[in-house]
Design a protein around this motif. Structure first.
Motif: not given
Length: 240
Positions: A102-109, A202-205, A225-228
């Motif tokens: 999927s597209l990444p929906f957040m970033t983990q640091r 890291d990008p999270i998907a 859609q959820m991201k938008q």
């Protein structure tokens, strides 16, 4: 009449089979705010909310399967689960034709954490035990573990790592920011643990199995859609 009923039942059978729950994996080493596990079941947290919402978007129920981290990828490859969420391409050694990212929906640091505030880089630490999660990989730190400059000490969950740091079992630990914020949120200021430096971002998907039984493209579109619509940000904000 009986023949008509039989035809109706037989005609509905494929539809019922197609509406089986979507099977999501839950890593048993995760802790809040990602997930709270009770009696082997995921009962609350970011992943519970995310996966139930995602399944509802495509008209399914979510079945959350708690399993050891080392079983998760094999379970996806062999069709035991349909969706693996909260994973980064940086954590998976190889791709697979049977699933789609999927597209990444957040970033983990991931951050270096200590009891005393300051700026500390892991490369500056000598011969200290470092709290880590069993089975997790830390590419930046691996050369330091290999040379024995840092001594890795594993705990089963991220929460246990932070508890051991708090009780001075070691001087430093690695945590993701979300878990650290959750750990600190109900502690007075003088008892909170501190971010000393960032070690990874890291990008999270999600990985979705590409199979006729799984509404793969519908799930991918739902995540876009959820991201938008800002649903991911709203969900994360509830647990900060």
């Amino acid at each position: 009449m009986r023949g008509l009923l039989l035809l109706l039942v037989l005609g509905a059978a494929p539809l019922l089979a197609a509406e089986r729950p979507l099977r999501f994996s839950i890593n048993d080493s995760w802790a809040m705010p990602m997930v709270r596990i009770e009696d082997g079941k995921a009962v609350e947290g970011i992943l519970v909310d995310l996966q139930q919402r995602l399944a509802a978007k495509v008209g399914r129920k979510a079945e959350l399967l708690v399993m050891p981290r080392l079983r998760v990828q094999n379970a996806l490859d062999t069709g035991e689960i349909d969706v693996r969420c909260y994973v980064s391409p940086n954590w998976v050694n190889s791709g697979h034709y049977r699933y789609i990212w999927s597209l990444p929906f957040m970033t983990q640091r991931d951050v270096l954490v200590g009891r005393i505030p300051g700026l500390v880089q892991p490369e500056d630490i000598e011969k200290k035990r470092l709290g880590t999660v069993l089975g997790f990989t830390y590419p930046r730190l691996q050369p330091l573990f290999d040379s024995r400059q840092l001594l890795r000490e594993d705990a089963r969950t991220q929460h246990q790592v932070l508890l051991k740091l708090e009780s001075a079992r070691y001087s430093y630990a690695i945590s993701n920011e979300l878990s650290l914020h959750w750990f600190n949120r109900q502690r007075p200021a003088h008892q909170r643990l501190h971010t000393l430096s960032e070690i990874a971002s890291d990008p999270i998907a999600c990985i979705i199995r590409d199979d006729p039984e799984v509404p793969t493209m519908a799930l991918l579109r739902a995540m876009v859609q959820m991201k938008q619509d800002g649903e991911f940000d709203a969900l994360l904000a509830r647990y900060r």
